[in-house]
Write a protein that holds these residues in place. Structure first.
Motif, PDB file in Angstrom:
ATOM      1  N   GLY A   1       0.795  -1.210   0.000  1.00  0.00           N
ATOM      2  CA  GLY A   1       0.000   0.000   0.000  1.00  0.00           C
ATOM      3  C   GLY A   1       0.825   1.256   0.000  1.00  0.00           C
ATOM      4  O   GLY A   1       2.052   1.211  -0.120  1.00  0.00           O
ATOM      5  N   ALA A   2       0.125   2.386   0.111  1.00  0.00           N
ATOM      6  CA  ALA A   2       0.761   3.688   0.232  1.00  0.00           C
ATOM      7  C   ALA A   2      -0.087   4.472   1.207  1.00  0.00           C
ATOM      8  O   ALA A   2      -1.322   4.468   1.093  1.00  0.00           O
ATOM      9  N   TRP A   3       0.560   5.146   2.172  1.00  0.00           N
ATOM     10  CA  TRP A   3      -0.186   5.778   3.272  1.00  0.00           C
ATOM     11  C   TRP A   3      -1.122   6.876   2.803  1.00  0.00           C
ATOM     12  O   TRP A   3      -2.053   7.259   3.491  1.00  0.00           O
ATOM     13  N   ILE A   4      -0.886   7.377   1.589  1.00  0.00           N
ATOM     14  CA  ILE A   4      -1.718   8.471   1.095  1.00  0.00           C
ATOM     15  C   ILE A   4      -2.935   7.987   0.316  1.00  0.00           C
ATOM     16  O   ILE A   4      -3.753   8.784  -0.122  1.00  0.00           O
ATOM     17  N   SER A   5      -3.036   6.668   0.121  1.00  0.00           N
ATOM     18  CA  SER A   5      -4.061   6.153  -0.788  1.00  0.00           C
ATOM     19  C   SER A   5      -5.375   5.789  -0.111  1.00  0.00           C
ATOM     20  O   SER A   5      -5.428   4.915   0.752  1.00  0.00           O
ATOM     21  N   PRO A   6      -6.470   6.416  -0.537  1.00  0.00           N
ATOM     22  CA  PRO A   6      -7.787   6.077   0.005  1.00  0.00           C
ATOM     23  C   PRO A   6      -8.174   4.630  -0.311  1.00  0.00           C
ATOM     24  O   PRO A   6      -8.869   3.981   0.470  1.00  0.00           O
ATOM     25  N   PHE A   7      -7.713   4.129  -1.434  1.00  0.00           N
ATOM     26  CA  PHE A   7      -8.052   2.767  -1.861  1.00  0.00           C
ATOM     27  C   PHE A   7      -7.406   1.741  -0.937  1.00  0.00           C
ATOM     28  O   PHE A   7      -7.988   0.717  -0.602  1.00  0.00           O
ATOM     29  N   VAL A   8      -6.188   2.040  -0.507  1.00  0.00           N
ATOM     30  CA  VAL A   8      -5.478   1.156   0.420  1.00  0.00           C
ATOM     31  C   VAL A   8      -6.214   1.100   1.753  1.00  0.00           C
ATOM     32  O   VAL A   8      -6.365   0.029   2.345  1.00  0.00           O
ATOM     33  N   TYR A   9      -6.710   2.253   2.205  1.00  0.00           N
ATOM     34  CA  TYR A   9      -7.383   2.294   3.495  1.00  0.00           C
ATOM     35  C   TYR A   9      -8.659   1.471   3.517  1.00  0.00           C
ATOM     36  O   TYR A   9      -9.020   0.898   4.547  1.00  0.00           O
ATOM     37  N   ARG A  10      -9.338   1.396   2.387  1.00  0.00           N
ATOM     38  CA  ARG A  10     -10.534   0.534   2.339  1.00  0.00           C
ATOM     39  C   ARG A  10     -10.151  -0.892   2.739  1.00  0.00           C
ATOM     40  O   ARG A  10     -10.870  -1.564   3.466  1.00  0.00           O
ATOM     41  N   VAL A  11      -9.037  -1.360   2.234  1.00  0.00           N
ATOM     42  CA  VAL A  11      -8.590  -2.734   2.522  1.00  0.00           C
ATOM     43  C   VAL A  11      -8.175  -2.848   3.988  1.00  0.00           C
ATOM     44  O   VAL A  11      -8.528  -3.807   4.675  1.00  0.00           O
ATOM     45  N   ILE A  12      -7.453  -1.825   4.477  1.00  0.00           N
ATOM     46  CA  ILE A  12      -7.029  -1.831   5.885  1.00  0.00           C
ATOM     47  C   ILE A  12      -8.251  -1.908   6.791  1.00  0.00           C
ATOM     48  O   ILE A  12      -8.287  -2.691   7.743  1.00  0.00           O
ATOM     49  N   TRP A  13      -9.283  -1.088   6.482  1.00  0.00           N
ATOM     50  CA  TRP A  13     -10.479  -1.094   7.332  1.00  0.00           C
ATOM     51  C   TRP A  13     -11.141  -2.465   7.360  1.00  0.00           C
ATOM     52  O   TRP A  13     -11.549  -2.937   8.412  1.00  0.00           O
ATOM     53  N   ALA A  14     -11.239  -3.104   6.210  1.00  0.00           N
ATOM     54  CA  ALA A  14     -11.861  -4.431   6.145  1.00  0.00           C
ATOM     55  C   ALA A  14     -11.076  -5.429   7.004  1.00  0.00           C
ATOM     56  O   ALA A  14     -11.653  -6.212   7.762  1.00  0.00           O
ATOM     57  N   LEU A  15      -9.749  -5.406   6.893  1.00  0.00           N
ATOM     58  CA  LEU A  15      -8.910  -6.331   7.657  1.00  0.00           C
ATOM     59  C   LEU A  15      -8.997  -6.046   9.158  1.00  0.00           C
ATOM     60  O   LEU A  15      -9.076  -6.965   9.964  1.00  0.00           O
ATOM     61  N   LYS A  16      -8.996  -4.768   9.518  1.00  0.00           N
ATOM     62  CA  LYS A  16      -9.027  -4.395  10.933  1.00  0.00           C
ATOM     63  C   LYS A  16     -10.381  -4.736  11.553  1.00  0.00           C
ATOM     64  O   LYS A  16     -10.453  -5.233  12.677  1.00  0.00           O
ATOM     65  N   LEU A  17     -11.465  -4.471  10.824  1.00  0.00           N
ATOM     66  CA  LEU A  17     -12.804  -4.773  11.347  1.00  0.00           C
ATOM     67  C   LEU A  17     -12.945  -6.265  11.604  1.00  0.00           C
ATOM     68  O   LEU A  17     -13.590  -6.681  12.563  1.00  0.00           O
ATOM     69  N   LYS A  18     -12.317  -7.061  10.731  1.00  0.00           N
ATOM     70  CA  LYS A  18     -12.421  -8.519  10.879  1.00  0.00           C
ATOM     71  C   LYS A  18     -11.328  -9.089  11.784  1.00  0.00           C
ATOM     72  O   LYS A  18     -11.313 -10.290  12.073  1.00  0.00           O
ATOM     73  N   GLY A  19     -10.420  -8.217  12.239  1.00  0.00           N
ATOM     74  CA  GLY A  19      -9.362  -8.688  13.130  1.00  0.00           C
ATOM     75  C   GLY A  19      -8.409  -9.660  12.448  1.00  0.00           C
ATOM     76  O   GLY A  19      -7.927 -10.605  13.065  1.00  0.00           O
TER      77      GLY A  19
END
Lengths: 223, 212
Positions: free
Chosen positions: A9-27
């Motif tokens: 990923g790249a810290w500036i990318s909104p698209f990357v954060y979508r994936v991070i949120w999905a992974l974090k929500l699911k633990g």
């Protein structure tokens, strides 16, 4: 599943954060690899030869690309904290709004890199998109996914948060609370939700980065 | 309860054709309603107020819009027969990726091949072949994009085959000369009843375009 999971990923990318949120929500634990978008790693280019972009999720060595496709993959692989409804009709509605976010969200991304007439067009597109979503916004304290965050919240959340960044960058107010009260309340609710709040890039840092990135681009296009 | 299935569509729409193929694969009985692109029906505007486009599948009165979303819906509702998407999550992600690629890349460039002239058309023609070469690469020597069985990506792409004569006529090129594997794959798909009965004759599509 004990198989290796890596997110390019790249810290500036909104698209990357979508994936991070999905992974974090699911633990779901994963290794994060920061890519320099001006100097993409050979590994990224191998994992995403068609688009050469982040995010790329690599599960047991196999790559999945395109943010919302990755989110659906995560949903199907790790069923805890479901992001999609069970009913096929409700699922089709969720996918409809995800597609809407993908298509109309382009106007917001265009704001970052355009100026003049093109930017005017992007502003108009952004306002039209906001108007439509406002009409379909959830009730107070709820999410598009209902009581919990769902796939549509993830899709729109990236657009909403980064819209705040571009507003500050350009010194414009597009997403005003009085014009879009329900959507405003929803975004506040979303960005304050525990797993999201802990996983947002700093807004000030983003503004600083985008400001210099945009200046460089405009300079380059003039030469 | 008897299922009531209605499809709002246009006969030459490659997006509508995707839905028709999916319904045929599943053996679903439905009522076909031809819309008029010059004068959109009240029903269409009511069922798809946001985009005002076909295809719209109306299942027991509830509308589903966007062709690939409709195909996934059909696969999930009528799940006992002819799966259209693979069951493995990784394969499903790959199928969605390539169907997405078709949606984002093929429609736009194809339209520019027949709707533009001069330099713009030349650029479109080059891009058209670049995109189809990527698709050929992904197909490889598999019979279908999904492997041994006809599936989601095949459905997403094969409907464009009915427009190939349009692209070739306006673009003054031969798709078979540049992308023989794609043509062979399309002909293979055409051997399936669901595809053969859905795709209109290529010449008919051209005639209709020229007379519109």
């Amino acid at each position: 599943m004990g198989e290796e999971l890596k997110l390019h990923g790249a810290w500036i990318s909104p698209f990357v954060y979508r994936v991070i949120w999905a992974l974090k929500l699911k633990g779901v634990p994963y290794e994060y690899i920061e890519e320099d978008l001006s100097n993409k790693s050979p590994l990224l280019l191998k994992y995403n030869p068609v688009h050469k972009k982040v995010p790329a999720l690599v599960h047991a060595g196999k790559p999945i690309c395109e943010s919302m496709i990755i989110v659906e993959y995560i949903e199907e692989t790790w069923p805890q904290y479901p992001l999609l409804p069970i009913d096929p009709y409700e699922r089709a509605m969720a996918r409809f709004w995800v597609k809407f976010a993908e298509e109309k969200g382009d106007a917001v991304w265009a704001l970052f890199r355009t100026s003049g007439e093109e930017q005017e067009k992007a502003m108009k597109g952004t306002l039209e998109m906001l108007k439509t979503i406002e009409e379909h916004s959830p009730d107070a304290k709820k999410f598009f996914g209902g009581d919990k965050i769902g796939i549509v919240d993830i899709a729109f959340g990236a657009i909403g948060y980064w819209l705040g960044v571009v507003e500050e960058l350009l010194g414009v107010a597009l997403f005003e609370a009085h014009a879009f009260p329900r959507l405003h309340a929803w975004l506040k609710n979303f960005t304050e939700a525990p797993k999201i709040k802990e996983n947002l890039p700093g807004r000030d840092e983003l503004v600083v980065f985008v400001r210099s990135w945009r200046a460089e681009r405009l300079l380059a296009s003039q030469n | 309860m008897v299922d009531e299935v209605v499809l709002l569509d246009l006969w030459a729409s490659m997006f509508g054709m995707r839905v028709r193929i999916a319904l045929a694969e599943k053996g679903v009985k439905y009522e076909y309603m031809e819309d008029d692109w010059r004068n959109k029906s009240d029903l269409l505007l009511k069922m798809n107020p946001l985009h005002k486009k076909v295809p719209v599948l109306i299942h027991n009165g509830k509308p589903v819009c966007e062709s690939l979303i409709i195909v996934q819906y059909i696969d999930e509702v009528w799940k006992d027969k002819s799966p259209l998407l693979p069951s493995d999550p990784y394969q499903r992600a790959q199928a969605r990726f390539w169907a997405d690629f078709v949606d984002n890349k093929v429609y736009g460039v194809s339209r520019r091949v027949w709707a533009t002239k001069g330099e713009e058309q030349e650029a479109a023609k080059q891009e058209f072949f670049e995109i189809f070469k990527i698709l050929e690469g992904e197909l490889g020597d598999k019979p279908y994009f999904g492997g041994e069985t006809f599936g989601f990506v095949d459905i997403a792409l094969v409907t464009f085959y009915s427009w190939f004569y349009v692209y070739e006529t306006f673009g003054k090129f031969s798709i078979e000369a540049e992308c023989p594997t794609i043509i062979a794959w399309a002909k293979r798909c055409m051997q399936k009843e669901s595809v053969a009965k859905t795709l209109p004759d290529q010449k008919k599509v051209l005639e209709s375009l020229l007379s519109s």
